[in-house]
Write an enzyme that holds these catalytic residues in place. Structure first.
Site, PDB file in Angstrom:
ATOM      1  N   LYS A 252      23.215 -73.874   9.490  1.00 24.04           N
ATOM      2  CA  LYS A 252      22.949 -74.167  10.518  1.00 24.04           C
ATOM      3  C   LYS A 252      23.428 -75.905  10.317  1.00 24.04           C
ATOM      4  CE  LYS A 252      21.544 -70.833  12.665  1.00 24.04           C
ATOM      5  NZ  LYS A 252      19.972 -70.503  13.020  1.00 24.04           N
ATOM      6  N   GLN A 312      11.187 -66.314   2.590  1.00 27.56           N
ATOM      7  CA  GLN A 312      12.317 -65.869   3.414  1.00 27.56           C
ATOM      8  C   GLN A 312      13.397 -66.324   2.605  1.00 27.56           C
ATOM      9  OE1 GLN A 312      11.863 -67.896   6.900  1.00 27.56           O
ATOM     10  NE2 GLN A 312      12.768 -69.576   6.426  1.00 27.56           N
ATOM     11  N   ASP A 347      21.365 -66.921   8.870  1.00 24.19           N
ATOM     12  CA  ASP A 347      21.187 -67.881   7.821  1.00 24.19           C
ATOM     13  C   ASP A 347      20.158 -67.283   7.137  1.00 24.19           C
ATOM     14  OD1 ASP A 347      19.797 -68.805   9.987  1.00 24.19           O
ATOM     15  OD2 ASP A 347      19.538 -70.693   9.205  1.00 24.19           O
ATOM     16  N   ASP A 383       4.252 -71.458   5.613  1.00 27.31           N
ATOM     17  CA  ASP A 383       5.075 -71.251   6.773  1.00 27.31           C
ATOM     18  C   ASP A 383       4.956 -69.675   7.277  1.00 27.31           C
ATOM     19  OD1 ASP A 383       7.199 -72.891   8.164  1.00 27.31           O
ATOM     20  OD2 ASP A 383       8.228 -70.875   7.940  1.00 27.31           O
ATOM     21  N   ASN A 384       4.564 -69.910   8.324  1.00 23.19           N
ATOM     22  CA  ASN A 384       4.407 -68.605   9.007  1.00 23.19           C
ATOM     23  C   ASN A 384       3.722 -67.441   8.293  1.00 23.19           C
ATOM     24  OD1 ASN A 384       5.795 -69.347  11.716  1.00 23.19           O
ATOM     25  ND2 ASN A 384       7.759 -68.850  10.908  1.00 23.19           N
ATOM     26  N   GLU A 412      -0.069 -71.879   8.097  1.00 22.19           N
ATOM     27  CA  GLU A 412       0.811 -72.365   9.284  1.00 22.19           C
ATOM     28  C   GLU A 412       1.078 -71.392  10.313  1.00 22.19           C
ATOM     29  OE1 GLU A 412       4.677 -73.760  11.669  1.00 22.19           O
ATOM     30  OE2 GLU A 412       4.514 -72.225   9.962  1.00 22.19           O
ATOM     31  N   LYS A 524      15.104 -81.511  10.585  1.00 25.99           N
ATOM     32  CA  LYS A 524      15.181 -80.228   9.673  1.00 25.99           C
ATOM     33  C   LYS A 524      16.621 -79.704   9.599  1.00 25.99           C
ATOM     34  CE  LYS A 524      12.795 -77.834  12.937  1.00 25.99           C
ATOM     35  NZ  LYS A 524      12.069 -76.492  13.584  1.00 25.99           N
ATOM     36  N   TYR A 525      17.410 -80.401  10.504  1.00 21.02           N
ATOM     37  CA  TYR A 525      19.025 -80.132  10.362  1.00 21.02           C
ATOM     38  C   TYR A 525      19.703 -81.130  10.039  1.00 21.02           C
ATOM     39  CZ  TYR A 525      16.731 -76.852  13.541  1.00 21.02           C
ATOM     40  OH  TYR A 525      15.930 -75.865  14.149  1.00 21.02           O
TER      41      TYR A 525
END
Lengths: 653, 653
Positions: A252, A312, A347, A383-384, A412, A524-525
């Site tokens: 991304k 992930q 992604d 995360d998640n 989180e 983040k990007y």
């Protein structure tokens, strides 16, 4: 079970889901236990709270105290990390029943020779369990109670405190009932209960710019240079988003654009490339040795690193080649990328926890955490976690804590209440919360009541964040400075655990990606370049409040909160007490208008007589006020400072 | 447990003490079950309530319905006596998740060829579990979903109700989670839930007097002569205090005097003489055959006998000779008589349940109950069960019900709330209550809320008594007739189980033993001669209300109560609904003054629009009123009739 057991023990608190899950504590806490305890008939009861550290061979015991309506209370301290067990025993107390009976008969003028013979029998039993002077004394009472010529002396002795004090020391524990469960307290190290987090992206840590004026990829060495600043501001946890190699397939770009431009760094959550996955360090950040150096450097500054576990992978992660069975397949045989229909995230490959090979998958993740631990990491932000099975978390957290009991996991999960609660029950030491969206006094009072008065108080440790790198909340999108002060102050004083999304929050970054609760040009990007030397009202408040948090024990717990009445819908007041440290926070939640009103100080709780003056000392401004009685006037101007942080000082000159 | 299980099931209701105790029901009841059910991630869930009679080999299943906040609901009927089991299963529903996903993608205009291939795979699985036309239909969809040339048709079929209806019929039950407990419903015969008790002392049942005008000892034959009257008044349980031989040692006299005069009959609770104990009939009442004749005669009148189990003995009971180990010994070797220090009850030996010989004691009591059952008795009122161990009751009730499932036990425990609750949990089908002392509207509303809205509603069936042979409550000591009408009516309409202490209550006996809530000249201590042919306002009300109770299903439950607003502190209004039977009771609890006010009829609950007229039909006076809307005026004169019993008749002409 013997039919001679007569006592019943029920409805023990704290007890989570019939003993299925532990409650949580930190060393030094007192665990207050209650239970319904009763028996048939009218006999007196003896009750004992039993507790021990799981390493102890023997139970310790403490008598419970009758409260009301067959409710009994006792408490015990937890002093060491690890697991404590507690349960309850109760039995019909024939000693106390006998004593109660002779009192009533003596008061009625009855002659109780026969009852004294029963007493002699009880004394014999106690003497058999006693030693030393107690034993000698008890043996002397046996003859006394049996001697009709020493009746008056016998009565005096039978009623004496010296004799009755021995009942609970040498109890006649006949047919004791034992509570059906042994309940567990999980005692974590102190930081689980009191921590101050700072989030930064190490790639945005450089203070340099390229010759062309563009941001430069930061490194762990750059992060080290920031530690004095962060430590001086009072932070003790430095949380880093993923620091692993980033995939290139479907990478991304800036502002989450689907196609990235050459040279764009990608999203740290697109974990894994041909260089490696979760156990590898992104080479642009430094080497593994550099990372370990950062860990050590943090320790020198009284801080520690929290790593970020995002389960992930990018399509380039070694897992995709080596363990395709850990992913769901599409009908064409390719791995299923992430979707939130109708949206696609090509992604990212989500891990398929229903895989038949789940045991190896779990083991790989355990190894990942153990590897991080071997690097010196003792805190992990997950995360998640709510998109991975609960049973996995329960297993992996317990497994890792077996080898590294200091490990602290932060959940989180911004999701449904019962899912967030379940994650905490399964082992997360701390949890993100709805604080980020609880803005009004009413909302916050309701939420604090839920967190600190419901069963959640036993197992769910909130961690309050005004913003995160994923959330630019509407209330702060104005960029209005008093609003930032308010949101910061509430987080840092309502909850003993809190964190900020560092440079962005300090600088009151607020421009949203249009229409979203996200940041424009989010790091983040892309790599961002921050001014790491700025100071402003917010950095002053952060530094001051963090110092006050360290100096005042009342701010190191969350459940010690008492909401105070203040009849203005924007002025919120709350008390926190720990021992003789008593803090009263008053916040004007209207960031635009001066507000005033009378706050009701719960002086009955503080032991202050209605007529007595007392001093409230504003620790933010070092100002003193003299108050008296329950109701006292306060007024707060958001353009000066929208809060008081008052220490109630009873003995101030 | 497989790590692939993702669903979590928690906080099931009803569930008493983590499944330790059953809930209670009668045949025809619907059991409503709720649970928190959720999984990780965003997939859809399939949930099933499983239930079966303990005699059934197979579980029945019903899908649960999502309510709110991860709460799911379902219900099942209990049709037969005995034990039902229920539990819950849940799993991630890949069928529903797939369907939800394709809907979102289709709405987004995406081409879903790949998803249809996944659908074909699901259809294959369902076809494997289906039969007949369903199987054929599913098999046809497999080819359809795989045929790119029939894309539009495939979409239409995939979205069709005919296809999606098969998801729950042939579920893809992968890795189901099962609730940790199988919970129990104890289904008693209908009388456990709806019964009308009448207490009389058979020795006071004679309608004769001696030539000198003194009462004559009644017999079972005398009781038989009263059955037409009691049956006509609507009673269906005839409860007799103990009918066993009475001891002579320390026999009590009239008004509980410590020394009896020659010829005094003694207290029926002083059980046992040289003639026998709990399995023997008092010869002055008749023979065992006479008793069995009475049992049969009761059945002819639609009634049945409840015997009285008082576990204690007179000093003359055979137990005292044959089983001295069942009693506590005093130091001089004699058996310890009953005491409530400083009071002594030398005519009674309490049984010592802590005896080492408890197994034989329990067996003797089991044999006692089985013997009574062999005489045809299926109801037992237990005297002071709270002074005997809970574990004994749990065991003996279960043992007796194994052989006589019709057996109903009523707990006469007037004691602390948690002890009364525990007895109900351990197996008593019905329980005496605090009703006897709940006089004001506020008290009764609070108490009814506790009984019908707390967890007690699942296991504690109240039985309301305005008076008993032990209790002459202060509120009735005035003898004021409207007060008797009020206290009677409240008992009979608030609770589906109620009873009266028969002739005494009918005749509004009220003179107390001075200073006590007991009767002067109580027939516990002497034979009384009652006028068994009287009629008065109270007998009219009893007869009328009992007929209405039989004709109106709404009065045959207790938990179907809704309290209604009526802003007068003496006017109490409550609604009971069962199907289309809707009764509204309004009582003036001020026995001395006319009171009026507006009652709020919960028309929203009854489905009555605000503008629609409806008829309320007073079943006591056969009077009709036309009402409209929520608020309607009522006025009650205690000297006429202090209550309405209104049937809400929506279709009345």
């Amino acid at each position: 079970m013997s039919g001679q057991i007569r006592a019943v023990i029920e409805h023990v608190t704290p007890e989570i889901d019939a003993g299925r899950f532990p409650i949580k504590a930190t060393p030094g806490e007192i665990i207050s236990v209650e239970a319904d305890i009763f028996a048939d008939g009218h006999d007196k009861l003896a009750t004992r709270l039993l507790y021990k550290h799981s390493d102890d061979a023997e139970w310790s015991e403490v008598p419970m105290v009758f409260s009301v309506n067959d409710r009994w209370l006792a408490s015990f301290p937890v002093e060491r990390q690890g697991h404590y067990l507690y349960t309850i025993e109760a039995w019909v107390d024939h000693l106390a029943s006998w004593h109660h009976e002779i009192q009533l008969k003596i008061n009625d003028g009855q002659h109780i020779t026969s009852e004294l013979l029963v007493g002699a029998h009880h004394a014999e039993g106690m003497a058999g369990r006693a030693e030393g002077t107690d034993k000698a004394f008890l043996e002397s009472t046996i003859g006394l109670f049996r001697d009709p010529n020493r009746y008056d002396e016998a009565i005096t002795t039978a009623l004496s405190p010296a004799f009755t004090a021995l009942f609970s020391r040498y109890p006649e524990r006949q047919h004791p009932a034992r509570y059906v469960h042994e309940l567990v307290v999980e005692v974590d190290r102190p930081k689980a209960g009191f921590s101050t987090w700072y989030c930064l992206f190490p790639r945005s840590a450089s203070q340099e710019l390229s010759p062309a004026g563009a941001p430069v990829h930061g490194t762990f060495r750059d992060v080290e240079k920031l530690l004095p600043r962060l430590s001086n501001m009072g932070f003790d946890v430095l949380y880093l988003p993923p620091i692993h190699p980033i995939g290139t397939a479907f990478r991304k770009g800036k502002n989450n654009s689907v196609i990235s431009q050459p040279g764009e760094p990608g999203v740290p959550y697109g974990i894994g490339s041909e260089l490696g996955g979760h156990m590898t360090i992104h080479p642009d950040l430094g080497t593994l040795d550099d990372f370990k150096h950062l860990v050590a450097c943090c320790a020198d500054h009284g801080m520690e690193i929290a790593m970020d576990l995002a389960i992930q992978s990018s399509p380039d992660h070694p897992w995709a080649k080596d363990h395709p069975e850990w992913f769901k397949k599409r009908p064409d045989g390719t791995i299923q990328y992430a979707e939130n229909p109708p949206k696609k995230y090509q992604d990212i490959y989500p891990v398929y926890f229903e895989t038949e090979d789940w045991r190896n998958l779990w083991e790989e993740l355990r190894q990942t955490l153990l590897t991080w631990a071997s690097w010196g990491v003792r805190m992990v932000r997950v995360d998640n976690p709510h998109t991975k099975p609960f049973s996995f978390w329960e297993w992996v957290i317990a497994e890792v804590k077996k080898e590294y009991p200091d490990m602290i996991f932060l959940s989180e999960a911004f999701t449904k209440p019962k899912v967030m609660q379940e994650l905490a029950k399964r082992g997360f030491a701390q949890s993100y919360t709805y604080y980020t969206w609880r803005n009004s006094k009413y909302e916050l009072q309701e939420y604090m009541t839920e967190l600190t008065q419901s069963e959640m108080k036993y197992y769910f440790r909130p961690n309050f964040w005004p913003t995160t790198h994923d959330i630019n909340p509407s209330i702060l999108q104005s960029g209005h400075e008093p609003q930032f002060l308010i949101r910061y102050f509430l987080a840092a004083t309502l909850s003993s655990n809190y964190g900020i999304y560092g440079p962005s929050f300090e600088l009151m970054e607020h421009v949203p990606f249009p229409g979203k609760e996200e940041y424009l040009n989010s790091e983040k990007y892309e790599i961002r370049h921050w001014d790491w030397n700025h100071t402003n009202a917010l950095t002053w408040l952060i530094t001051t409040v963090n110092r006050i948090r360290k100096e005042n024990k009342a701010l190191q717990s969350t459940n010690n909160l008492t909401l105070c009445r203040l009849d203005d819908d924007a002025l919120m007041a709350y008390l926190k007490v720990s021992g003789d440290n008593r803090l009263l926070m008053i916040v004007n939640m209207d960031a635009y208008n001066r507000r005033g009103g009378h706050v009701q100080v719960p002086i009955w709780q503080l032991g202050i007589p209605d007529w007595q003056q007392y001093t409230v000392h504003d620790l933010l401004t070092d100002t003193y006020y003299t108050w008296r009685g329950e109701w006292n006037y306060v007024e707060l101007d958001p353009y000066r400072l929208p809060m008081h942080l008052l220490r109630i000082e009873l003995n101030h000159p």
